[in-house]
Design an enzyme around this catalytic site. Structure first.
Site, PDB file in Angstrom:
ATOM      1  N   PRO A 223       0.847  -1.201   0.000  1.00 20.18           N
ATOM      2  CA  PRO A 223       0.000   0.000   0.000  1.00 20.18           C
ATOM      3  C   PRO A 223       0.880   1.249   0.000  1.00 20.18           C
ATOM      4  O   PRO A 223       1.389   1.659   1.035  1.00 20.18           O
ATOM      5  CB  PRO A 223      -0.814  -0.127   1.295  1.00 20.18           C
ATOM      6  CG  PRO A 223      -0.097  -1.105   2.137  1.00 20.18           C
ATOM      7  CD  PRO A 223       0.835  -1.908   1.289  1.00 20.18           C
ATOM      8  N   ASP A 396       5.645   2.571   2.498  1.00 20.59           N
ATOM      9  CA  ASP A 396       4.737   1.444   2.716  1.00 20.59           C
ATOM     10  C   ASP A 396       3.885   1.786   3.939  1.00 20.59           C
ATOM     11  O   ASP A 396       4.395   1.857   5.060  1.00 20.59           O
ATOM     12  CB  ASP A 396       5.581   0.183   2.954  1.00 20.59           C
ATOM     13  CG  ASP A 396       4.741  -1.068   3.135  1.00 20.59           C
ATOM     14  OD1 ASP A 396       3.547  -0.941   3.491  1.00 20.59           O
ATOM     15  OD2 ASP A 396       5.289  -2.167   2.937  1.00 20.59           O
ATOM     16  N   HIS A 397       2.616   1.998   3.698  1.00 21.56           N
ATOM     17  CA  HIS A 397       1.752   2.481   4.773  1.00 21.56           C
ATOM     18  C   HIS A 397       1.552   1.443   5.885  1.00 21.56           C
ATOM     19  O   HIS A 397       1.084   1.761   6.969  1.00 21.56           O
ATOM     20  CB  HIS A 397       0.396   2.891   4.188  1.00 21.56           C
ATOM     21  CG  HIS A 397      -0.288   3.978   4.969  1.00 21.56           C
ATOM     22  ND1 HIS A 397       0.112   4.355   6.228  1.00 21.56           N
ATOM     23  CD2 HIS A 397      -1.346   4.761   4.672  1.00 21.56           C
ATOM     24  CE1 HIS A 397      -0.669   5.324   6.669  1.00 21.56           C
ATOM     25  NE2 HIS A 397      -1.566   5.593   5.743  1.00 21.56           N
ATOM     26  N   ARG A 398       1.934   0.190   5.616  1.00 24.64           N
ATOM     27  CA  ARG A 398       1.831  -0.813   6.683  1.00 24.64           C
ATOM     28  C   ARG A 398       2.905  -0.579   7.737  1.00 24.64           C
ATOM     29  O   ARG A 398       2.759  -0.969   8.886  1.00 24.64           O
ATOM     30  CB  ARG A 398       1.997  -2.227   6.097  1.00 24.64           C
ATOM     31  CG  ARG A 398       0.897  -2.598   5.118  1.00 24.64           C
ATOM     32  CD  ARG A 398       1.222  -3.891   4.418  1.00 24.64           C
ATOM     33  NE  ARG A 398       2.509  -3.800   3.705  1.00 24.64           N
ATOM     34  CZ  ARG A 398       3.088  -4.821   3.092  1.00 24.64           C
ATOM     35  NH1 ARG A 398       2.502  -6.001   3.094  1.00 24.64           N
ATOM     36  NH2 ARG A 398       4.229  -4.670   2.462  1.00 24.64           N
ATOM     37  N   ILE A 400       4.712   2.593   7.975  1.00 23.45           N
ATOM     38  CA  ILE A 400       4.935   4.018   8.276  1.00 23.45           C
ATOM     39  C   ILE A 400       3.619   4.767   8.172  1.00 23.45           C
ATOM     40  O   ILE A 400       2.832   4.517   7.248  1.00 23.45           O
ATOM     41  CB  ILE A 400       5.947   4.595   7.253  1.00 23.45           C
ATOM     42  CG1 ILE A 400       7.314   3.972   7.492  1.00 23.45           C
ATOM     43  CG2 ILE A 400       6.041   6.112   7.329  1.00 23.45           C
ATOM     44  CD1 ILE A 400       8.033   3.648   6.261  1.00 23.45           C
TER      45      ILE A 400
END
Ligand code: CAO
Length: 427
Positions: A223, A396-398, A400
């Site tokens: 993501p 990577d939104h998972r 950060i």
């Protein structure tokens, strides 16, 4: 023994409803509640049961047929006493026997399981031979959407009936067994473009194919969020000009940016981390192996400068040049390409403002650097012309969140204007 014809029950307002599944075959011994066919209208799926105990002689409809209330669909051989009993006891309203599922309840399952096509690809399943299995229409519909063969699903319901939870469990177990790295399924219709004009075909090299797959895998699996910002580069460019003149060397702004980023990552360890393969922990690294995207005739290659945080701007500059040369001549060593912890993709020599760089997994961040440009800003001193560097941090939104990312980009802006830091890091 007697033969009995069973008709499609009252379907309410539904007309010309499609037969989407046949659940039994000639010779099967069935109970009155056993599903024989499944119908689907625009609003609901509906299981039509045998409505009699006996042996199936024939099923008079096929998948794809459209049917209406009252149409004979089943010939069944029933024993005489069952016929007698049937005749004495008025039949229940067939509507009640046949289980209709509202769209609303079906939607819940689809939502929980993400896009069917994508899931189908990652599950690598396609066979949909789901006959002779006990499952409600909603479960059958969901199984069809995901291409799940119901015979592979362990039923936990009464009379070995497959429940929606069984499908969830099946999908979950297949997903966790699916390969995590480079899981790449690509579908593209085979189109004859020559129908619209002359064309030429160019074969992709092995390298191009693998780089295409890597980019696509990253884009699908991670993501991505991209944070854009502009950093005042005026001081850095002035210091660079002065230092280069003094030391009689030529150093690109990229080497300065690379050094500052490598040092700053010590304060932002999440941007320099990796997620472990089963997403149970993150791996924080005490080193910064800085990937630098290099444009080559074959495509993009990303070798990395090892321990960039320990190296000076001059050292980083000469390593970037060496790696870029080797990449262009296809002379990079495997070690040059392995172990990067964060990357920079610079279009600074070319132009453009802002882009969305794609993360190189297992890294979780990449900084896109565009060409600096002059603009007039108003300050306490009045209007003045300054150089600004457009930057684009994809993360990577998972791993950060947005606050962390924007704190990093803001801090980077300050560090790029820190003359003392730049001078100290030069040699
Ligand atoms: N702003 C303004 N000018 C910049 C700049 C920036 N951010 N970065 C570099 N420059 C200028 C330098 O000042 C130098 O110009 P002068 O010779 O006039 O001083 C020139 O650009 C140097 O360019 P370079 O390409 O030789 O060196 P580099 O260090 O900037 O880049 C490398 C090296 C290997 C990163 C580059 O050659 C390259 O391959 N870039 C492409 C990366 C890419 O394709 N990324 C993918 C994008 S998305 O898929």
């Amino acid at each position: 023994m007697a033969n009995k014809t069973i008709n499609i029950p009252d379907l309410g307002e539904a007309e010309d409803v499609e037969v989407i599944e046949i659940c039994a075959k000639a010779g099967d011994q069935v109970d009155s509640e056993d599903p024989i066919i499944v119908l689907e209208s625009d609003k609901a799926a509906m299981e039509i049961s045998a409505s009699a105990i006996g042996k199936v002689i024939s099923i008079e409809v096929s998948v794809g047929d459209t049917v209406n209330s009252g149409l004979p669909f089943l010939q069944i051989e029933v024993s005489d006493d069952v016929v007698e009993k049937d005749e004495k006891v008025p039949p229940k309203n067939t509507d009640q026997k046949n289980h209709t599922v509202s769209e609303e309840s079906e939607n819940i399952k689809s939502e929980q399981l993400a896009s069917p096509e994508k899931l189908k690809n990652s599950l690598n399943i396609s066979n949909t031979n789901n006959e002779n299995i006990y499952a409600g229409p909603a479960v059958r519909k969901l199984a069809r959407e995901f291409g799940i063969e119901l015979s592979q699903v362990q039923p936990t319901g009464p009379k070995n009936r497959i429940q929606k939870e069984d499908l969830h469990l099946f999908v979950k177990s297949r997903l966790s067994a699916a390969p995590q790295e480079n899981s790449f399924e690509f579908s593209q219709p085979d189109i004859d473009y020559s129908k619209w004009g002359p064309i030429k075909e160019q074969k992709l090299s092995k390298f191009q194919k693998s780089s295409l797959a890597n980019l696509h895998t990253s884009w699908i699996n991670i993501p991505h969020v991209t944070q854009h910002d502009e950093c005042d580069l005026t001081i850095l460019l002035e210091t660079r000009a002065r230092l280069c003149k003094k030391h009689k060397i030529k150093i690109s702004p990229l080497a300065f940016i690379a050094k500052i980023v490598s040092q700053l990552l010590a304060d932002y360890p999440l941007l320099n981390c990796s997620l472990d393969h089963n997403l149970e922990k993150i791996i924080l690294k005490d080193y910064v192996n800085l990937g630098i995207a290099v444009d080559t005739p074959e495509g993009l290659i990303v070798p990395n400068v090892k321990n960039a945080q320990l190296k000076s701007i001059v050292e980083i500059s000469s390593e970037i040049s060496e790696l870029a040369q080797a990449a262009k001549k296809r002379k990079l060593k495997i070690a040059d390409l392995k172990g990067a912890s964060f990357s920079i993709s610079s279009l600074g020599a070319i132009g453009g403002r802002f882009f969305t760089p794609i993360i190189n997994p297992p890294e979780v961040g990449i900084l896109g650097v565009s060409k600096s440009y002059e603009k007039v800003i108003s300050s306490k001193a009045g209007f003045e012309g300054r150089s600004f560097l457009p930057i684009s941090l994809s993360y990577d939104h998972r791993a950060i969140n947005g606050v962390y990312a924007v704190q990093f980009t803001s801090q980077l802006g300050e560090a790029l204007s820190d003359n003392e830091l730049i001078e100290k890091s030069f040699k």
